[in-house]
Design an enzyme around this catalytic site. Sequence first.
Site, PDB file in Angstrom:
ATOM      1  N   THR A  32      -0.060  13.617  48.053  1.00  9.83           N
ATOM      2  CA  THR A  32      -0.160  14.426  46.842  1.00  9.83           C
ATOM      3  C   THR A  32      -0.340  13.502  45.647  1.00  9.83           C
ATOM      4  O   THR A  32       0.354  12.481  45.536  1.00  9.83           O
ATOM      5  CB  THR A  32       1.090  15.301  46.641  1.00  9.83           C
ATOM      6  OG1 THR A  32       1.140  16.283  47.686  1.00  9.83           O
ATOM      7  CG2 THR A  32       1.055  16.018  45.306  1.00  9.83           C
ATOM      8  N   PHE A  74       0.192  13.013  41.816  1.00  6.15           N
ATOM      9  CA  PHE A  74       0.985  13.480  40.682  1.00  6.15           C
ATOM     10  C   PHE A  74       0.423  12.866  39.411  1.00  6.15           C
ATOM     11  O   PHE A  74      -0.019  11.704  39.416  1.00  6.15           O
ATOM     12  CB  PHE A  74       2.451  13.075  40.844  1.00  6.15           C
ATOM     13  CG  PHE A  74       3.161  13.806  41.952  1.00  6.15           C
ATOM     14  CD1 PHE A  74       3.897  14.949  41.699  1.00  6.15           C
ATOM     15  CD2 PHE A  74       3.089  13.343  43.260  1.00  6.15           C
ATOM     16  CE1 PHE A  74       4.549  15.625  42.727  1.00  6.15           C
ATOM     17  CE2 PHE A  74       3.731  14.009  44.285  1.00  6.15           C
ATOM     18  CZ  PHE A  74       4.460  15.151  44.024  1.00  6.15           C
TER      19      PHE A  74
END
Length: 381
Positions: A282, A284
């Site tokens: 992921t 960020f």
Amino acid sequence: MDLSEVRTRIDDIDSQLLDLFSQRMELAKDVAASKMQTGKAIFDPAREREKLAEVAAKAPQGLENQAIALFSLLMSMNKASQLQIINRARENGVSRTVRDSLVPLDQAFPRIASVCCQGVEGAYSQIAACKLFDVPSISFEPSFEGVFRAVTEGRCDFGVLPIENSTAGSVNAVYDLLGAYGCSIVRSLRLKIEHNLMAAPGVRLSDVREVISHSQAINQCAHYLEKLGVVTTVCENTARAAEMVATSDRRDVAALSSIACAGLYGLNVLDHNVQDSDANYTRFVVIAREPAIYPGADRSSIQITLKSEPGALYRVLERIYALNIDLVKLESRPVPGSDFEFTFYFDLACPAVDPAFSALLDSLDDVCMSFRYFGSYSEVI
């Protein structure tokens, strides 16, 4: 003619073409100066249609389409050059914003800062914040929008939010909020995500009938959960899911959360690393209220809304290609409530201080309906 003679002839023609091309592009300066003086628009659709019709009429039979494509490209490049000249002189131009946002070389990205994350302690956003900052003072909000409000209202220096997952795709809500709140991305992090199934002490895997987690985590573990044969319930955050399981009296419920949440909330891990793909990452982003481009920034994010017409995306890509800028992400979404209009998200790999990047930002007005610059930053891996 033999091949060597043909190649010599081609080289001669190419030399002439290059000279004429250079002359044509040089005239863009005079056209831009005239348009700045008169206030005339860069794009003159009537003249462009007339010019292309003339080109098609004069082109040899069978080469009409190629000639139109060539001259369309020449006109597009000329308009881009005009826009660069005009927008560079504007006080509110996007490239001026970029130049004004450059942080001095001796000012590094902050090591200590107040940071807001979505969720509760143990959330992946909190783990990301601790990797991005050496000593973050972390507060939490229940929603992504709450993080944006905390940043824009000055209650914290930065916000840390997920923006893209390698399995589940972009977090569209964060992109929408970037546009709505006008915050800037100042840094990003690619974090490997490892989901773990956890439950209260004494609960066995065979006891589990329901799994609680964030929608992204559930999507990233879809095959595993299907094989498990459980009902899934979406909550606002993976760490919040662990907290809910820990405070529940039920013995048939489990959470998908980070390994840190097991210790934080007194849960036992029933199964480790249950995501469908081991390459589950992921991204960020760190958002700030004001634009700030720290030394070393070599990645930028922009949003462009295009008209629904043939070649609209091609004209943007042509500008990017002409400036030798690396396109590392391109994603489209329909504009809510519109008739066949699409917005596109671009991530570009190019140093923010590179003149080519400023040239691109200054040359997009005529090929899009709207344009947003989300920021330039470095990505931590």
